[in-house]
Enzyme design. Sequence first.
Site, PDB file in Angstrom:
ATOM      1  N   GLU A  64       0.839  -1.211   0.000  1.00 53.34           N
ATOM      2  CA  GLU A  64       0.000   0.000   0.000  1.00 53.34           C
ATOM      3  C   GLU A  64       0.869   1.254   0.000  1.00 53.34           C
ATOM      4  O   GLU A  64       0.563   2.241  -0.670  1.00 53.34           O
ATOM      5  CB  GLU A  64      -0.957   0.014   1.197  1.00 53.34           C
ATOM      6  CG  GLU A  64      -1.995  -1.092   1.182  1.00 53.34           C
ATOM      7  CD  GLU A  64      -2.863  -1.117  -0.072  1.00 53.34           C
ATOM      8  OE1 GLU A  64      -2.969  -0.093  -0.765  1.00 53.34           O
ATOM      9  OE2 GLU A  64      -3.424  -2.188  -0.375  1.00 53.34           O
TER      10      GLU A  64
ATOM     11  N   TRP B 164       1.863   1.669  -3.406  1.00 50.07           N
ATOM     12  CA  TRP B 164       0.772   2.194  -4.255  1.00 50.07           C
ATOM     13  C   TRP B 164       0.809   3.721  -4.244  1.00 50.07           C
ATOM     14  O   TRP B 164       0.551   4.387  -5.244  1.00 50.07           O
ATOM     15  CB  TRP B 164      -0.604   1.721  -3.753  1.00 50.07           C
ATOM     16  CG  TRP B 164      -1.107   0.482  -4.429  1.00 50.07           C
ATOM     17  CD1 TRP B 164      -1.133  -0.775  -3.903  1.00 50.07           C
ATOM     18  CD2 TRP B 164      -1.668   0.375  -5.760  1.00 50.07           C
ATOM     19  NE1 TRP B 164      -1.672  -1.649  -4.822  1.00 50.07           N
ATOM     20  CE2 TRP B 164      -2.011  -0.978  -5.963  1.00 50.07           C
ATOM     21  CE3 TRP B 164      -1.909   1.283  -6.789  1.00 50.07           C
ATOM     22  CZ2 TRP B 164      -2.588  -1.435  -7.154  1.00 50.07           C
ATOM     23  CZ3 TRP B 164      -2.480   0.826  -7.976  1.00 50.07           C
ATOM     24  CH2 TRP B 164      -2.807  -0.516  -8.149  1.00 50.07           C
TER      25      TRP B 164
ATOM     26  N   TRP C  22     -22.163  10.617 -19.998  1.00 46.88           N
ATOM     27  CA  TRP C  22     -22.589  10.702 -18.601  1.00 46.88           C
ATOM     28  C   TRP C  22     -24.049  11.139 -18.544  1.00 46.88           C
ATOM     29  O   TRP C  22     -24.577  11.671 -19.522  1.00 46.88           O
ATOM     30  CB  TRP C  22     -21.704  11.707 -17.845  1.00 46.88           C
ATOM     31  CG  TRP C  22     -20.248  11.338 -17.853  1.00 46.88           C
ATOM     32  CD1 TRP C  22     -19.275  11.890 -18.637  1.00 46.88           C
ATOM     33  CD2 TRP C  22     -19.606  10.326 -17.066  1.00 46.88           C
ATOM     34  NE1 TRP C  22     -18.058  11.287 -18.378  1.00 46.88           N
ATOM     35  CE2 TRP C  22     -18.239  10.322 -17.417  1.00 46.88           C
ATOM     36  CE3 TRP C  22     -20.050   9.426 -16.098  1.00 46.88           C
ATOM     37  CZ2 TRP C  22     -17.311   9.455 -16.834  1.00 46.88           C
ATOM     38  CZ3 TRP C  22     -19.127   8.566 -15.512  1.00 46.88           C
ATOM     39  CH2 TRP C  22     -17.782   8.582 -15.884  1.00 46.88           C
TER      40      TRP C  22
ATOM     41  N   ASN D  59     -10.841   2.908   3.004  1.00 48.07           N
ATOM     42  CA  ASN D  59     -10.551   2.670   1.583  1.00 48.07           C
ATOM     43  C   ASN D  59     -11.619   1.827   0.890  1.00 48.07           C
ATOM     44  O   ASN D  59     -12.035   2.128  -0.224  1.00 48.07           O
ATOM     45  CB  ASN D  59      -9.184   1.986   1.436  1.00 48.07           C
ATOM     46  CG  ASN D  59      -8.841   1.740  -0.023  1.00 48.07           C
ATOM     47  OD1 ASN D  59      -8.773   2.682  -0.808  1.00 48.07           O
ATOM     48  ND2 ASN D  59      -8.672   0.487  -0.399  1.00 48.07           N
TER      49      ASN D  59
ATOM     50  N   TRP E 278     -16.406  11.125 -12.809  1.00 46.20           N
ATOM     51  CA  TRP E 278     -15.573  10.916 -11.621  1.00 46.20           C
ATOM     52  C   TRP E 278     -14.951  12.212 -11.123  1.00 46.20           C
ATOM     53  O   TRP E 278     -14.668  12.372  -9.934  1.00 46.20           O
ATOM     54  CB  TRP E 278     -14.494   9.860 -11.878  1.00 46.20           C
ATOM     55  CG  TRP E 278     -13.513  10.180 -12.988  1.00 46.20           C
ATOM     56  CD1 TRP E 278     -13.605   9.799 -14.289  1.00 46.20           C
ATOM     57  CD2 TRP E 278     -12.295  10.939 -12.890  1.00 46.20           C
ATOM     58  NE1 TRP E 278     -12.530  10.268 -15.002  1.00 46.20           N
ATOM     59  CE2 TRP E 278     -11.702  10.970 -14.170  1.00 46.20           C
ATOM     60  CE3 TRP E 278     -11.638  11.587 -11.846  1.00 46.20           C
ATOM     61  CZ2 TRP E 278     -10.496  11.632 -14.437  1.00 46.20           C
ATOM     62  CZ3 TRP E 278     -10.436  12.248 -12.106  1.00 46.20           C
ATOM     63  CH2 TRP E 278      -9.883  12.266 -13.390  1.00 46.20           C
TER      64      TRP E 278
ATOM     65  N   TRP F  68      -9.803   7.671  -8.093  1.00 47.81           N
ATOM     66  CA  TRP F  68     -11.031   7.897  -8.871  1.00 47.81           C
ATOM     67  C   TRP F  68     -10.921   7.285 -10.257  1.00 47.81           C
ATOM     68  O   TRP F  68     -11.854   6.669 -10.753  1.00 47.81           O
ATOM     69  CB  TRP F  68     -11.351   9.397  -8.933  1.00 47.81           C
ATOM     70  CG  TRP F  68     -12.054   9.820  -7.684  1.00 47.81           C
ATOM     71  CD1 TRP F  68     -11.484  10.368  -6.570  1.00 47.81           C
ATOM     72  CD2 TRP F  68     -13.449   9.648  -7.381  1.00 47.81           C
ATOM     73  NE1 TRP F  68     -12.435  10.566  -5.597  1.00 47.81           N
ATOM     74  CE2 TRP F  68     -13.650  10.146  -6.068  1.00 47.81           C
ATOM     75  CE3 TRP F  68     -14.541   9.145  -8.076  1.00 47.81           C
ATOM     76  CZ2 TRP F  68     -14.905  10.132  -5.451  1.00 47.81           C
ATOM     77  CZ3 TRP F  68     -15.796   9.142  -7.463  1.00 47.81           C
ATOM     78  CH2 TRP F  68     -15.965   9.628  -6.171  1.00 47.81           C
TER      79      TRP F  68
HETATM   80  C1  LIG Z   1     -11.769   7.083  -4.858  1.00 50.38           C
HETATM   81  C2  LIG Z   1     -10.534   7.059  -3.984  1.00 50.38           C
HETATM   82  C3  LIG Z   1      -9.941   8.259  -3.594  1.00 50.38           C
HETATM   83  C4  LIG Z   1      -8.793   8.254  -2.785  1.00 50.38           C
HETATM   84  N1  LIG Z   1      -8.237   9.451  -2.415  1.00 50.38           N
HETATM   85  C5  LIG Z   1      -7.113   9.458  -1.654  1.00 50.38           C
HETATM   86  C6  LIG Z   1      -6.510  10.688  -1.264  1.00 50.38           C
HETATM   87  O1  LIG Z   1      -6.945  11.786  -1.638  1.00 50.38           O
HETATM   88  N2  LIG Z   1      -5.412  10.636  -0.457  1.00 50.38           N
HETATM   89  C7  LIG Z   1      -4.870   9.443  -0.042  1.00 50.38           C
HETATM   90  O2  LIG Z   1      -3.875   9.453   0.688  1.00 50.38           O
HETATM   91  N3  LIG Z   1      -5.408   8.271  -0.437  1.00 50.38           N
HETATM   92  C8  LIG Z   1      -6.513   8.229  -1.208  1.00 50.38           C
HETATM   93  N4  LIG Z   1      -7.066   7.030  -1.572  1.00 50.38           N
HETATM   94  C9  LIG Z   1      -6.367   5.777  -1.210  1.00 50.38           C
HETATM   95  C10 LIG Z   1      -6.779   5.140   0.125  1.00 50.38           C
HETATM   96  O3  LIG Z   1      -8.167   5.084   0.228  1.00 50.38           O
HETATM   97  C11 LIG Z   1      -6.227   5.889   1.339  1.00 50.38           C
HETATM   98  O4  LIG Z   1      -4.852   6.119   1.185  1.00 50.38           O
HETATM   99  C12 LIG Z   1      -6.419   5.066   2.613  1.00 50.38           C
HETATM  100  O5  LIG Z   1      -7.784   4.787   2.810  1.00 50.38           O
HETATM  101  C13 LIG Z   1      -5.875   5.838   3.790  1.00 50.38           C
HETATM  102  O6  LIG Z   1      -6.125   5.158   4.980  1.00 50.38           O
HETATM  103  P1  LIG Z   1      -4.936   4.541   5.836  1.00 50.38           P
HETATM  104  O7  LIG Z   1      -3.885   5.559   6.050  1.00 50.38           O
HETATM  105  O8  LIG Z   1      -5.535   3.925   7.043  1.00 50.38           O
HETATM  106  O9  LIG Z   1      -4.396   3.438   4.851  1.00 50.38           O
HETATM  107  P2  LIG Z   1      -3.583   2.095   5.103  1.00 50.38           P
HETATM  108  O10 LIG Z   1      -4.420   0.981   4.595  1.00 50.38           O
HETATM  109  O11 LIG Z   1      -3.091   1.995   6.482  1.00 50.38           O
HETATM  110  O12 LIG Z   1      -2.364   2.237   4.084  1.00 50.38           O
HETATM  111  C14 LIG Z   1      -1.125   2.857   4.460  1.00 50.38           C
HETATM  112  C15 LIG Z   1      -0.808   3.990   3.519  1.00 50.38           C
HETATM  113  O13 LIG Z   1      -0.641   3.496   2.197  1.00 50.38           O
HETATM  114  C16 LIG Z   1      -1.127   4.458   1.266  1.00 50.38           C
HETATM  115  N5  LIG Z   1      -2.243   3.865   0.524  1.00 50.38           N
HETATM  116  C17 LIG Z   1      -3.092   2.913   0.935  1.00 50.38           C
HETATM  117  N6  LIG Z   1      -3.960   2.595  -0.047  1.00 50.38           N
HETATM  118  C18 LIG Z   1      -3.647   3.379  -1.093  1.00 50.38           C
HETATM  119  C19 LIG Z   1      -4.174   3.531  -2.409  1.00 50.38           C
HETATM  120  N7  LIG Z   1      -5.195   2.783  -2.844  1.00 50.38           N
HETATM  121  N8  LIG Z   1      -3.615   4.451  -3.214  1.00 50.38           N
HETATM  122  C20 LIG Z   1      -2.568   5.202  -2.803  1.00 50.38           C
HETATM  123  N9  LIG Z   1      -2.024   5.096  -1.575  1.00 50.38           N
HETATM  124  C21 LIG Z   1      -2.557   4.198  -0.736  1.00 50.38           C
HETATM  125  C22 LIG Z   1      -1.630   5.647   2.069  1.00 50.38           C
HETATM  126  O14 LIG Z   1      -0.609   6.611   2.130  1.00 50.38           O
HETATM  127  C23 LIG Z   1      -1.898   5.035   3.432  1.00 50.38           C
HETATM  128  O15 LIG Z   1      -1.806   5.966   4.484  1.00 50.38           O
HETATM  129  C24 LIG Z   1      -8.221   7.009  -2.379  1.00 50.38           C
HETATM  130  C25 LIG Z   1      -8.826   5.808  -2.782  1.00 50.38           C
HETATM  131  C26 LIG Z   1      -9.970   5.834  -3.568  1.00 50.38           C
HETATM  132  C27 LIG Z   1     -10.594   4.530  -3.971  1.00 50.38           C
END
Ligand SMILES: Cc1cc2nc3c(=O)[nH]c(=O)nc-3n(C[C@H](O)[C@H](O)[C@H](O)COP(=O)(O)OP(=O)(O)OC[C@H]3O[C@@H](n4cnc5c(N)ncnc54)[C@H](O)[C@@H]3O)c2cc1C
Length: 482
Positions: free
Chosen positions: A283, A286, A314, A350, A368, A391
């Site tokens: 993650e 990612w 759309w 997420n 989106w 998105w």
């Molecule tokens: C539609 C959509 C919009 C999103 N917008 C954002 C946003 O604006 N900012 C954001 O930081 N994340 C975004 N995410 C990714 C993800 O949802 C969040 O990073 C995550 O929910 C943050 O929670 P956490 O810190 O507990 O994540 P954890 O599950 O603990 O993951 C650890 C870290 O990994 C990174 N990470 C995890 N999942 C993703 C992912 N899918 N993509 C990129 N990095 C990831 C984040 O930095 C996160 O803090 C988005 C996902 C979706 C589907």
Amino acid sequence: MSIGIMWFRQDLRLSDNPALTEACRRCDQVLCLFIDDPQDQTISQVGAASRVWLHHSLAALQISLRNKGSELYFARGASEEILEKLIGQTGAQRVYWNRCYDPLTIDRDRRIKLALRDYQPGTFNALLLQEPWDNLKGDGTAYRVFTPYWRSAVAEFDKDPQLLDTLNTPRHIPPLTRSVGKKLQACVALNELCLLPEFDWHRSMMTHWRCGEVAARAQLERFLKSRVNDYGRGRDLPGQEGTSQLSPHLHFGEISPRHVMNRLLGSRRFDQLSDDELIFAKEIVWREFAYCLLYHFPHSIDEPLDTRFRKFRWARDTDAHLRAWQRGQTGVPIVDAGMRELYATGWMHNRVRMIVASYLIKNLLIPWQSGERWFRDTLVDADLASNSMGWQWTAGSGADASPFFRVFNPVLQGDKFDRQGDYVKRWVPELAGIAERYVHKPWELDAQSRDALDYPSPLVDLKETRLRALKAFSDIKGTNRG
Ligand SMILES: Cc1cc2nc3c(=O)[nH]c(=O)nc-3n(C[C@H](O)[C@H](O)[C@H](O)COP(=O)(O)OP(=O)(O)OC[C@H]3O[C@@H](n4cnc5c(N)ncnc54)[C@H](O)[C@@H]3O)c2cc1C
């Protein structure tokens, strides 16, 4: 007597901050500066919730600097002009900052670097494990698929573990002398940046959070102590605290991804991590991948990467539907729970981000970009790179995206990931009293019980709108992909 300016941006911390370390090493006095610049896409252009976070994060940084005998100065306006003014007022000879990767900031930083070339600007990487140009395909182009990107990153880290080494907090951050400090006319107090909104909705939001470097590190340690060991399962259950909630801390640079990875790995290699730890490491990567896409495909902030989607048809006149989605009034419990969690806390799980995004794009057939904008305004972790990737991933128009025909069914998702309805009941209290089997589909209750609920009927029919979306997609499927 050399004076340097340390320009803080997306790196609001003292430890593992290469620009700050270098400024402290090379200069006798360091002016620690934050500029609220309307051109800054990663920090100042973010929405209301992120600006609230920024305020508290800056306040925390201010305290950390004062504890070290230094001070954080604030300014408002175009960075070029402010830096030039401050150089004039203090006689600074050097400027340091850590790099950002969004297109507007890159352009602006290039101009500043040129204009200030006599002041030997020193720029560094503090935001990522690898910068977007460090991890490319064999032919020198950017990856568009995550798995090979991840493999290549891990191969690099295993080959050279020093890439993940972190820097300590500088032992001494040499402050400005009183006489130099007095000359700073371009600076204002933190409150004068007006990052907090006039109405105090933000107070209840911030009860969910602690901002700043100390809080970020404590949050990481709590996560690594227990939650990470069940991350593979826990990260899918929105009713539990199964994830790290590090995203706003990482976005504002209160903690570095190097520090996170370093603490996760200890002295191990990636292939020695447990399955849960490995999923977490992925993650973090990612997030790197998102920055890579932002850098190499900057138009993907608001345009589909898959150009077939430019012709996508759309729905029209969707204002009322968009508003219902934003307010958590769609009549679909898990969607409404997510949108209300977002509004109340500035964050959303997420799994639920994917569900609400799929609902907006595929069931309501709303572009989106409208959802991306709302997230940008309401998330405390709003991040240009991860948000547009998230998105576009859900829309099926991004790199390595979920195919468009994968329409999340919010009822099945709810049954699977929020089986007892704990999450829905927490955020949609109107449904707190209903039986488990109806919690994700209250429209199946008998008419009398349904009428007794103070909860809207579904805005649209999930099955019909799914078919409508698939039809709209089939119209562009055969066209040429960009
Ligand atoms: C539609 C959509 C919009 C999103 N917008 C954002 C946003 O604006 N900012 C954001 O930081 N994340 C975004 N995410 C990714 C993800 O949802 C969040 O990073 C995550 O929910 C943050 O929670 P956490 O810190 O507990 O994540 P954890 O599950 O603990 O993951 C650890 C870290 O990994 C990174 N990470 C995890 N999942 C993703 C992912 N899918 N993509 C990129 N990095 C990831 C984040 O930095 C996160 O803090 C988005 C996902 C979706 C589907």
